[in-house]
Design a protein around this motif. Structure first.
Motif, PDB file in Angstrom:
ATOM      1  N   LEU A  33       0.823  -1.210   0.000  1.00 49.56           N
ATOM      2  CA  LEU A  33       0.000   0.000   0.000  1.00 49.56           C
ATOM      3  C   LEU A  33       0.857   1.261   0.000  1.00 49.56           C
ATOM      4  O   LEU A  33       0.571   2.224  -0.725  1.00 49.56           O
ATOM      5  CB  LEU A  33      -0.955  -0.002   1.199  1.00 49.56           C
ATOM      6  CG  LEU A  33      -2.082  -1.019   1.146  1.00 49.56           C
ATOM      7  CD1 LEU A  33      -2.865  -1.017   2.454  1.00 49.56           C
ATOM      8  CD2 LEU A  33      -2.996  -0.749  -0.022  1.00 49.56           C
ATOM      9  N   GLN A  34       1.906   1.267   0.813  1.00 50.38           N
ATOM     10  CA  GLN A  34       2.799   2.427   0.842  1.00 50.38           C
ATOM     11  C   GLN A  34       3.475   2.612  -0.513  1.00 50.38           C
ATOM     12  O   GLN A  34       3.625   3.741  -0.996  1.00 50.38           O
ATOM     13  CB  GLN A  34       3.860   2.261   1.939  1.00 50.38           C
ATOM     14  CG  GLN A  34       3.314   2.118   3.332  1.00 50.38           C
ATOM     15  CD  GLN A  34       2.506   3.314   3.774  1.00 50.38           C
ATOM     16  OE1 GLN A  34       2.897   4.451   3.590  1.00 50.38           O
ATOM     17  NE2 GLN A  34       1.353   3.050   4.358  1.00 50.38           N
ATOM     18  N   PHE A  35       3.851   1.517  -1.142  1.00 45.83           N
ATOM     19  CA  PHE A  35       4.503   1.579  -2.454  1.00 45.83           C
ATOM     20  C   PHE A  35       3.551   2.160  -3.503  1.00 45.83           C
ATOM     21  O   PHE A  35       3.942   3.023  -4.295  1.00 45.83           O
ATOM     22  CB  PHE A  35       4.971   0.180  -2.872  1.00 45.83           C
ATOM     23  CG  PHE A  35       5.665   0.146  -4.197  1.00 45.83           C
ATOM     24  CD1 PHE A  35       6.948   0.639  -4.320  1.00 45.83           C
ATOM     25  CD2 PHE A  35       5.029  -0.374  -5.315  1.00 45.83           C
ATOM     26  CE1 PHE A  35       7.596   0.617  -5.549  1.00 45.83           C
ATOM     27  CE2 PHE A  35       5.659  -0.395  -6.533  1.00 45.83           C
ATOM     28  CZ  PHE A  35       6.946   0.100  -6.658  1.00 45.83           C
ATOM     29  N   LYS A  41       2.054   9.193  -6.273  1.00 41.73           N
ATOM     30  CA  LYS A  41       2.475  10.587  -6.072  1.00 41.73           C
ATOM     31  C   LYS A  41       3.607  10.958  -7.032  1.00 41.73           C
ATOM     32  O   LYS A  41       3.662  12.080  -7.524  1.00 41.73           O
ATOM     33  CB  LYS A  41       2.929  10.815  -4.622  1.00 41.73           C
ATOM     34  CG  LYS A  41       1.797  10.815  -3.642  1.00 41.73           C
ATOM     35  CD  LYS A  41       0.909  12.021  -3.870  1.00 41.73           C
ATOM     36  CE  LYS A  41      -0.191  12.075  -2.861  1.00 41.73           C
ATOM     37  NZ  LYS A  41      -1.052  13.226  -3.035  1.00 41.73           N
ATOM     38  N   LEU A  42       4.509  10.010  -7.304  1.00 41.85           N
ATOM     39  CA  LEU A  42       5.595  10.292  -8.246  1.00 41.85           C
ATOM     40  C   LEU A  42       5.068  10.448  -9.670  1.00 41.85           C
ATOM     41  O   LEU A  42       5.531  11.316 -10.424  1.00 41.85           O
ATOM     42  CB  LEU A  42       6.649   9.187  -8.191  1.00 41.85           C
ATOM     43  CG  LEU A  42       7.528   9.156  -6.953  1.00 41.85           C
ATOM     44  CD1 LEU A  42       8.409   7.915  -6.959  1.00 41.85           C
ATOM     45  CD2 LEU A  42       8.383  10.406  -6.870  1.00 41.85           C
ATOM     46  N   GLU A  52       3.290  12.939   2.317  1.00 37.75           N
ATOM     47  CA  GLU A  52       3.951  12.087   1.333  1.00 37.75           C
ATOM     48  C   GLU A  52       5.300  11.574   1.855  1.00 37.75           C
ATOM     49  O   GLU A  52       5.691  10.440   1.586  1.00 37.75           O
ATOM     50  CB  GLU A  52       4.146  12.836   0.008  1.00 37.75           C
ATOM     51  CG  GLU A  52       2.892  12.886  -0.838  1.00 37.75           C
ATOM     52  CD  GLU A  52       1.908  13.957  -0.377  1.00 37.75           C
ATOM     53  OE1 GLU A  52       2.310  14.901   0.334  1.00 37.75           O
ATOM     54  OE2 GLU A  52       0.731  13.846  -0.735  1.00 37.75           O
ATOM     55  N   TYR A  53       5.991  12.402   2.590  1.00 41.21           N
ATOM     56  CA  TYR A  53       7.253  11.941   3.178  1.00 41.21           C
ATOM     57  C   TYR A  53       6.996  10.879   4.249  1.00 41.21           C
ATOM     58  O   TYR A  53       7.817   9.980   4.451  1.00 41.21           O
ATOM     59  CB  TYR A  53       8.057  13.111   3.745  1.00 41.21           C
ATOM     60  CG  TYR A  53       8.648  13.971   2.651  1.00 41.21           C
ATOM     61  CD1 TYR A  53       9.661  13.478   1.835  1.00 41.21           C
ATOM     62  CD2 TYR A  53       8.186  15.251   2.415  1.00 41.21           C
ATOM     63  CE1 TYR A  53      10.204  14.241   0.818  1.00 41.21           C
ATOM     64  CE2 TYR A  53       8.719  16.029   1.403  1.00 41.21           C
ATOM     65  CZ  TYR A  53       9.726  15.522   0.606  1.00 41.21           C
ATOM     66  OH  TYR A  53      10.250  16.280  -0.397  1.00 41.21           O
ATOM     67  N   LEU A  54       5.867  10.974   4.937  1.00 39.29           N
ATOM     68  CA  LEU A  54       5.509   9.931   5.907  1.00 39.29           C
ATOM     69  C   LEU A  54       5.193   8.617   5.196  1.00 39.29           C
ATOM     70  O   LEU A  54       5.516   7.543   5.701  1.00 39.29           O
ATOM     71  CB  LEU A  54       4.336  10.383   6.775  1.00 39.29           C
ATOM     72  CG  LEU A  54       4.644  11.481   7.787  1.00 39.29           C
ATOM     73  CD1 LEU A  54       3.371  11.916   8.506  1.00 39.29           C
ATOM     74  CD2 LEU A  54       5.696  11.034   8.770  1.00 39.29           C
ATOM     75  N   PHE A  55       4.550   8.693   4.013  1.00 36.10           N
ATOM     76  CA  PHE A  55       4.308   7.483   3.227  1.00 36.10           C
ATOM     77  C   PHE A  55       5.636   6.857   2.793  1.00 36.10           C
ATOM     78  O   PHE A  55       5.791   5.634   2.819  1.00 36.10           O
ATOM     79  CB  PHE A  55       3.458   7.771   1.993  1.00 36.10           C
ATOM     80  CG  PHE A  55       2.026   8.096   2.309  1.00 36.10           C
ATOM     81  CD1 PHE A  55       1.279   7.290   3.154  1.00 36.10           C
ATOM     82  CD2 PHE A  55       1.435   9.208   1.754  1.00 36.10           C
ATOM     83  CE1 PHE A  55      -0.036   7.582   3.438  1.00 36.10           C
ATOM     84  CE2 PHE A  55       0.114   9.510   2.032  1.00 36.10           C
ATOM     85  CZ  PHE A  55      -0.626   8.706   2.879  1.00 36.10           C
ATOM     86  N   LEU A  56       6.581   7.692   2.406  1.00 31.83           N
ATOM     87  CA  LEU A  56       7.904   7.196   2.014  1.00 31.83           C
ATOM     88  C   LEU A  56       8.615   6.549   3.206  1.00 31.83           C
ATOM     89  O   LEU A  56       9.221   5.481   3.072  1.00 31.83           O
ATOM     90  CB  LEU A  56       8.748   8.338   1.438  1.00 31.83           C
ATOM     91  CG  LEU A  56      10.100   7.967   0.880  1.00 31.83           C
ATOM     92  CD1 LEU A  56       9.960   6.994  -0.288  1.00 31.83           C
ATOM     93  CD2 LEU A  56      10.845   9.213   0.441  1.00 31.83           C
ATOM     94  N   ALA A  57       8.497   7.175   4.373  1.00 31.95           N
ATOM     95  CA  ALA A  57       9.086   6.587   5.585  1.00 31.95           C
ATOM     96  C   ALA A  57       8.404   5.251   5.917  1.00 31.95           C
ATOM     97  O   ALA A  57       9.066   4.298   6.342  1.00 31.95           O
ATOM     98  CB  ALA A  57       8.962   7.555   6.750  1.00 31.95           C
TER      99      ALA A  57
END
Length: 97
Positions: A33-35, A41-42, A52-57
């Motif tokens: 899901l995070q991927f 977003k990309l 979005e940075y929290l999703f990346l983390a």
């Protein structure tokens, strides 16, 4: 040779094969899901804010924990097989009575 040298310690003494499977499935879903969110977003090319940075983390955390779970499976797999063999032996003995 002492008993500690013959049998190395388990990484996760309380984790069973079933517990591993549940955690692996949950962390796999989390990471997927995070991927999907990060890739979306990309592709959209929108500006990134804190979310979005929290999703990346979260993606990095998921990949790290999946790697750890695979390491635990590699290291503790023979303990799980021994436990299943003992359980099967007890089941066989119980049916023989």
């Amino acid at each position: 040779m002492s008993e500690a040298e013959e049998h190395p310690k388990r990484l996760q003494p309380k984790m069973t094969r079933g517990g591993f499977r549940v955690q692996f499935v949950l962390w796999s879903i989390w990471t997927a899901l995070q991927f999907v969110i990060v890739v979306r977003k990309l592709v959209l090319g929108t500006a990134w804010d804190l979310g979005e940075y929290l999703f990346l983390a979260g993606l990095i955390l998921g990949v790290a924990f999946l790697g750890f779970l695979l390491y635990v499976r590699h290291h503790d797999g023979h303990f799980w097989e021994d436990e299943e063999a003992k359980r099967a032996d007890w089941d066989r003995r119980g049916r023989a009575l």
